[in-house]
Write a protein that holds these residues in place. Structure first.
Motif, PDB file in Angstrom:
ATOM      1  N   SER A 292       0.846  -1.185   0.000  1.00 22.15           N
ATOM      2  CA  SER A 292       0.000   0.000   0.000  1.00 22.15           C
ATOM      3  C   SER A 292       0.887   1.242   0.000  1.00 22.15           C
ATOM      4  N   GLY A 293       0.274   2.400  -0.056  1.00 22.96           N
ATOM      5  CA  GLY A 293       1.034   3.642  -0.116  1.00 22.96           C
ATOM      6  C   GLY A 293       1.244   4.296   1.228  1.00 22.96           C
ATOM      7  N   GLU A 294       1.115   3.548   2.314  1.00 21.14           N
ATOM      8  CA  GLU A 294       1.244   4.138   3.638  1.00 21.14           C
ATOM      9  C   GLU A 294       2.235   3.362   4.491  1.00 21.14           C
ATOM     10  N   GLY A 295       2.831   4.071   5.451  1.00 20.97           N
ATOM     11  CA  GLY A 295       3.645   3.418   6.468  1.00 20.97           C
ATOM     12  C   GLY A 295       5.058   3.089   6.035  1.00 20.97           C
ATOM     13  N   ILE A 296       5.756   2.381   6.930  1.00 19.22           N
ATOM     14  CA  ILE A 296       7.126   1.933   6.698  1.00 19.22           C
ATOM     15  C   ILE A 296       7.117   0.418   6.586  1.00 19.22           C
ATOM     16  N   SER A 297       7.497  -0.081   5.431  1.00 20.54           N
ATOM     17  CA  SER A 297       7.634  -1.523   5.203  1.00 20.54           C
ATOM     18  C   SER A 297       9.115  -1.866   5.269  1.00 20.54           C
ATOM     19  N   VAL A 298       9.462  -2.833   6.102  1.00 12.77           N
ATOM     20  CA  VAL A 298      10.857  -3.224   6.285  1.00 12.77           C
ATOM     21  C   VAL A 298      11.083  -4.596   5.662  1.00 12.77           C
ATOM     22  N   ILE A 299      12.123  -4.691   4.834  1.00 12.82           N
ATOM     23  CA  ILE A 299      12.496  -5.955   4.206  1.00 12.82           C
ATOM     24  C   ILE A 299      13.567  -6.618   5.052  1.00 12.82           C
ATOM     25  N   LEU A 300      13.303  -7.834   5.482  1.00  9.82           N
ATOM     26  CA  LEU A 300      14.264  -8.630   6.237  1.00  9.82           C
ATOM     27  C   LEU A 300      14.636  -9.872   5.440  1.00  9.82           C
ATOM     28  N   GLY A 301      15.797 -10.422   5.769  1.00  8.25           N
ATOM     29  CA  GLY A 301      16.241 -11.646   5.125  1.00  8.25           C
ATOM     30  C   GLY A 301      17.736 -11.795   5.305  1.00  8.25           C
ATOM     31  N   ALA A 302      18.218 -13.014   5.109  1.00  7.86           N
ATOM     32  CA  ALA A 302      19.644 -13.283   5.261  1.00  7.86           C
ATOM     33  C   ALA A 302      20.436 -12.573   4.164  1.00  7.86           C
ATOM     34  N   ASN A 303      21.741 -12.449   4.358  1.00  3.46           N
ATOM     35  CA  ASN A 303      22.596 -11.898   3.314  1.00  3.46           C
ATOM     36  C   ASN A 303      22.421 -12.709   2.031  1.00  3.46           C
ATOM     37  N   GLY A 304      22.258 -12.008   0.921  1.00  5.18           N
ATOM     38  CA  GLY A 304      22.082 -12.696  -0.348  1.00  5.18           C
ATOM     39  C   GLY A 304      20.653 -13.062  -0.673  1.00  5.18           C
ATOM     40  N   SER A 305      19.718 -12.672   0.183  1.00  2.17           N
ATOM     41  CA  SER A 305      18.312 -13.031  -0.048  1.00  2.17           C
ATOM     42  C   SER A 305      17.637 -12.145  -1.089  1.00  2.17           C
ATOM     43  N   GLY A 306      18.291 -11.042  -1.473  1.00  2.00           N
ATOM     44  CA  GLY A 306      17.748 -10.205  -2.533  1.00  2.00           C
ATOM     45  C   GLY A 306      17.156  -8.891  -2.066  1.00  2.00           C
ATOM     46  N   LYS A 307      17.444  -8.474  -0.841  1.00  2.00           N
ATOM     47  CA  LYS A 307      16.870  -7.231  -0.324  1.00  2.00           C
ATOM     48  C   LYS A 307      17.291  -6.024  -1.170  1.00  2.00           C
ATOM     49  N   THR A 308      18.599  -5.878  -1.329  1.00  2.00           N
ATOM     50  CA  THR A 308      19.114  -4.749  -2.113  1.00  2.00           C
ATOM     51  C   THR A 308      18.706  -4.866  -3.568  1.00  2.00           C
ATOM     52  N   LEU A 309      18.739  -6.062  -4.095  1.00  2.00           N
ATOM     53  CA  LEU A 309      18.373  -6.285  -5.496  1.00  2.00           C
ATOM     54  C   LEU A 309      16.935  -5.864  -5.751  1.00  2.00           C
ATOM     55  N   LEU A 310      16.038  -6.200  -4.855  1.00  2.00           N
ATOM     56  CA  LEU A 310      14.632  -5.816  -5.015  1.00  2.00           C
ATOM     57  C   LEU A 310      14.495  -4.295  -5.046  1.00  2.00           C
ATOM     58  N   LEU A 311      15.186  -3.607  -4.152  1.00  2.00           N
ATOM     59  CA  LEU A 311      15.113  -2.149  -4.124  1.00  2.00           C
ATOM     60  C   LEU A 311      15.654  -1.546  -5.416  1.00  2.00           C
ATOM     61  N   ARG A 312      16.744  -2.087  -5.916  1.00  2.00           N
ATOM     62  CA  ARG A 312      17.324  -1.555  -7.154  1.00  2.00           C
ATOM     63  C   ARG A 312      16.419  -1.815  -8.357  1.00  2.00           C
ATOM     64  N   LEU A 313      15.736  -2.935  -8.354  1.00  2.00           N
ATOM     65  CA  LEU A 313      14.783  -3.200  -9.431  1.00  2.00           C
ATOM     66  C   LEU A 313      13.630  -2.209  -9.388  1.00  2.00           C
ATOM     67  N   LEU A 314      13.134  -1.921  -8.195  1.00  2.00           N
ATOM     68  CA  LEU A 314      12.041  -0.963  -8.065  1.00  2.00           C
ATOM     69  C   LEU A 314      12.486   0.443  -8.466  1.00  2.00           C
ATOM     70  N   ALA A 315      13.744   0.770  -8.190  1.00  2.00           N
ATOM     71  CA  ALA A 315      14.267   2.088  -8.541  1.00  2.00           C
ATOM     72  C   ALA A 315      14.578   2.209 -10.030  1.00  2.00           C
ATOM     73  N   GLY A 316      14.482   1.103 -10.757  1.00  2.00           N
ATOM     74  CA  GLY A 316      14.778   1.133 -12.188  1.00  2.00           C
ATOM     75  C   GLY A 316      16.255   1.126 -12.504  1.00  2.00           C
ATOM     76  N   LEU A 317      17.088   0.731 -11.548  1.00  2.00           N
ATOM     77  CA  LEU A 317      18.527   0.716 -11.756  1.00  2.00           C
ATOM     78  C   LEU A 317      19.006  -0.566 -12.410  1.00  2.00           C
ATOM     79  N   LEU A 318      18.172  -1.604 -12.381  1.00  2.00           N
ATOM     80  CA  LEU A 318      18.500  -2.894 -12.993  1.00  2.00           C
ATOM     81  C   LEU A 318      17.269  -3.412 -13.725  1.00  2.00           C
TER      82      LEU A 318
END
Length: 239
Positions: A27-53
């Protein structure tokens, strides 16, 4: 831009599958926090959403549209600073917007005051401490008045005092109306900031729950192991 719907998202950087059919709706409200082990794709998901990859498969829909409306900003774990003053680093980010020079200056001064850097406005940004740099990066994003703010482990290298300052700013940005989606490896930080938690494992969203429910009783075995610090390392030996 919302609801943000991600369907079957796949990404294989360097031929290694990291995201494997990921589904998520935010949704468009609040703070959503992504958790997961190293290598689980947290940073990758953010970069995909930002259009960097580019994604290798799946779709991202922004309120039914194929692209966001432009009101999106991202702050990295180690933000890059221009070889300019603190003030100029913020004002530069506003040039693509239809603002007069006076409006850019006023908005820049306002956010620098909000993040506690008004006294450093004429200093070179590259001379700031790590905590000050991160506050400047947040000011730069905040000045753009984003509808969605993506944060990649924004306090990973900061001391407790600097972390507290950054967390305060994140809350204020959320209060100003931005949706915040951030990754962190700090469970304490997640409990302090998260309205909801997105837990990644095996290339997919294993859980997406309210923070209260997730931390009280995670449902997946991977999440429980992560919370207990017992994630196994799987090492394959050649024979």
């Amino acid at each position: 831009m919302f609801p943000l719907r991600i369907s079957g998202l796949c990404c294989q950087p360097n031929g290694r599958t990291v995201l494997d059919g990921l589904d998520l709706e935010l949704s468009g409200e609040g703070i959503s926090v992504i958790l997961g082990a190293n290598g689980s794709g947290k940073t990758l998901l953010l970069r995909l959403l930002a259009g960097l990859l580019p994604a290798d498969g799946g779709t991202i829909r922004w309120g039914g549209a194929a692209r966001p409306d432009g009101r999106l900003a991202m702050v990295f774990q180690q933000p890059m600073m221009l070889r300019l003053s603190v003030h100029a680093n913020v004002e530069f980010a506003l040039h693509p917007q239809a603002l007069s020079a006076a409006e850019r200056n006023a908005r820049t001064n306002h956010v620098l005051a909000r993040v506690g850097l008004a006294h450093r406005t004429g200093d070179c940004a590259r001379l700031l401490s790590g905590g000050e740099r991160q506050r400047l990066a947040l000011a730069r994003a905040w000045a753009m008045r984003p509808r969605l703010l993506l944060l990649d482990e924004p306090t990973a290298s900061l001391d407790p005092s600097a972390t507290e300052a950054v967390e305060r700013i994140i809350r204020e940005i959320r209060t100003d109306g931005a949706k915040v989606l951030m990754s962190t490896h700090n469970l304490g930080q997640a409990t302090r900031l998260a309205d909801d938690v997105v837990f990644l494992a095996d290339g997919r969203v294993q859980e997406h729950e309210s923070a209260q429910r997730f931390f009280a009783r995670p449902q997946s075995a991977a999440a429980r192991a992560f919370m207990q610090g017992e994630l196994p390392w799987r090492i394959a030996f050649e024979h």
